[in-house]
Design a protein around this motif. Structure first.
Motif, short mmCIF file in Angstrom:
data_model
loop_
_atom_site.label_atom_id
_atom_site.label_comp_id
_atom_site.label_asym_id
_atom_site.label_seq_id
_atom_site.Cartn_x
_atom_site.Cartn_y
_atom_site.Cartn_z
N HIS A 5 -51.62 -3.23 -49.02
CA HIS A 5 -51.09 -2.49 -50.23
C HIS A 5 -51.97 -1.17 -50.26
CE1 HIS A 5 -48.49 -1.39 -53.36
NE2 HIS A 5 -49.62 -1.07 -54.16
N VAL A 6 -53.06 -1.25 -50.49
CA VAL A 6 -54.18 -0.17 -50.97
C VAL A 6 -54.21 0.78 -49.71
CG1 VAL A 6 -56.51 0.69 -51.63
CG2 VAL A 6 -55.41 -1.33 -52.86
N GLY A 7 -54.20 0.22 -48.72
CA GLY A 7 -54.27 1.07 -47.33
C GLY A 7 -52.90 1.92 -47.32
N SER A 8 -51.95 1.30 -47.36
CA SER A 8 -50.47 1.66 -47.60
C SER A 8 -50.05 3.05 -48.47
CB SER A 8 -49.25 0.83 -47.48
OG SER A 8 -49.19 0.26 -48.90
N ARG A 9 -50.87 2.75 -49.79
CA ARG A 9 -50.61 3.86 -50.73
C ARG A 9 -51.88 5.02 -50.28
NH1 ARG A 9 -46.95 3.55 -54.68
NH2 ARG A 9 -48.45 4.28 -55.93
N VAL A 10 -52.83 4.80 -49.68
CA VAL A 10 -53.67 5.92 -48.98
C VAL A 10 -52.93 6.56 -48.16
CG1 VAL A 10 -55.66 6.50 -47.79
CG2 VAL A 10 -55.94 4.72 -49.40
N ARG A 11 -52.13 5.90 -47.19
CA ARG A 11 -51.50 6.36 -46.29
C ARG A 11 -50.18 7.36 -46.64
NH1 ARG A 11 -49.92 6.76 -40.71
NH2 ARG A 11 -47.58 6.75 -40.52
N MET A 12 -49.67 6.83 -47.67
CA MET A 12 -48.36 7.63 -48.22
C MET A 12 -48.79 8.83 -48.76
SD MET A 12 -45.74 6.07 -50.93
CE MET A 12 -46.97 5.70 -52.50
N GLN A 13 -50.07 8.82 -49.69
CA GLN A 13 -50.31 10.16 -50.51
C GLN A 13 -51.03 10.96 -49.37
OE1 GLN A 13 -49.87 10.77 -53.54
NE2 GLN A 13 -50.98 12.57 -53.44
N ARG A 14 -51.49 10.55 -48.52
CA ARG A 14 -52.11 11.39 -47.57
C ARG A 14 -50.96 12.10 -46.85
NH1 ARG A 14 -52.22 11.10 -42.16
NH2 ARG A 14 -51.89 9.03 -41.99
N ILE A 15 -50.10 11.47 -46.43
CA ILE A 15 -48.84 12.06 -45.67
C ILE A 15 -48.15 12.87 -46.76
CG2 ILE A 15 -46.69 11.63 -44.60
CD1 ILE A 15 -47.83 8.99 -43.49
N LEU A 16 -47.84 12.58 -48.06
CA LEU A 16 -47.36 13.51 -48.83
C LEU A 16 -48.15 14.76 -49.22
CD1 LEU A 16 -46.36 11.08 -51.77
CD2 LEU A 16 -44.78 12.54 -50.52
N MET A 17 -49.26 14.64 -48.89
CA MET A 17 -50.07 15.93 -49.03
C MET A 17 -50.33 16.51 -47.75
SD MET A 17 -53.38 14.80 -51.27
CE MET A 17 -53.94 16.28 -51.50
N LYS A 18 -49.46 16.15 -46.71
CA LYS A 18 -49.54 16.87 -45.12
C LYS A 18 -50.87 16.76 -44.54
CE LYS A 18 -44.95 19.09 -46.20
NZ LYS A 18 -44.38 20.17 -46.21
N MET A 19 -51.65 15.73 -44.78
CA MET A 19 -53.05 15.86 -44.42
C MET A 19 -53.22 14.82 -43.23
SD MET A 19 -56.48 14.43 -46.59
CE MET A 19 -56.54 16.06 -47.79
N SER A 20 -54.01 15.10 -42.01
CA SER A 20 -54.03 14.32 -41.11
C SER A 20 -55.15 13.23 -41.28
CB SER A 20 -54.28 15.10 -39.88
OG SER A 20 -55.68 15.79 -39.96
N GLN A 21 -55.01 12.11 -40.65
CA GLN A 21 -56.20 11.35 -40.65
C GLN A 21 -57.60 11.64 -40.47
OE1 GLN A 21 -54.80 7.96 -37.93
NE2 GLN A 21 -53.88 6.89 -39.91
N GLU A 22 -57.57 12.75 -39.58
CA GLU A 22 -58.74 13.52 -39.05
C GLU A 22 -59.30 14.29 -40.48
OE1 GLU A 22 -60.61 16.29 -35.36
OE2 GLU A 22 -58.50 15.77 -35.70
#
Length: 146
Positions: free
Chosen positions: A11-28
């Motif tokens: 769940h925590v990881g999915s929230r990290v992913r969601m916020q990262r994508i919302l900010m249009k930030m890559s994993q890199e």
């Protein structure tokens, strides 16, 4: 035998992913900001690797959200007997919104100002989903209809 990730870590990881994508930030880019590889960010987002408290604080600052954001809607240790369906459906929503498609659809839908148009879009999606479900039932030899 591989151990499945803890539901809270997922769940925590999915929230990290969601916020990262919302900010249009890559994993890199997130990895660079945290001094990590993008592979480590992937492991955090999948819940494969647990995020420690200091790292979660660092991620929250980088993604501009409070640490509590990552626990919103998290599964509880002792779900109520009635709460199973609600819990799984809310997790489904979080999982969907954590995908690029879910975020793209949500952003586009939110830009539609006319309530009648939004209603027609919902009706269209429901119709398409029903047709897809009926086709799958027909392919499986199951009776069509509800």
């Amino acid at each position: 035998m591989k151990k499945a990730p803890d539901p809270i870590d997922r769940h925590v990881g999915s929230r990290v992913r969601m916020q990262r994508i919302l900010m249009k930030m890559s994993q890199e880019k997130l990895g660079e900001a945290l001094g990590l590889t993008f592979q480590q960010v992937q492991k955090y987002e999948k819940g494969t690797n647990r995020i420690g408290a200091s790292r979660l604080q660092q991620i929250s600052k980088t993604l501009n959200v409070p640490p509590s954001f990552f626990f919103e809607g998290a599964p509880t240790a002792q779900p109520a007997a009635d709460g199973f369906a609600e819990e799984s459906s809310s997790q489904y929503v979080v999982d969907f919104l954590s995908t690029a498609e879910g975020l793209h659809l949500n952003r586009a839908f939110a830009r539609i100002k006319d309530a009648k148009v939004r209603k027609r879009v919902i009706d269209l999606i429901v119709t398409l989903a029903d047709q897809d479900e009926a086709a799958k039932e027909a392919d499986a030899g199951e009776p069509v209809g509800k």
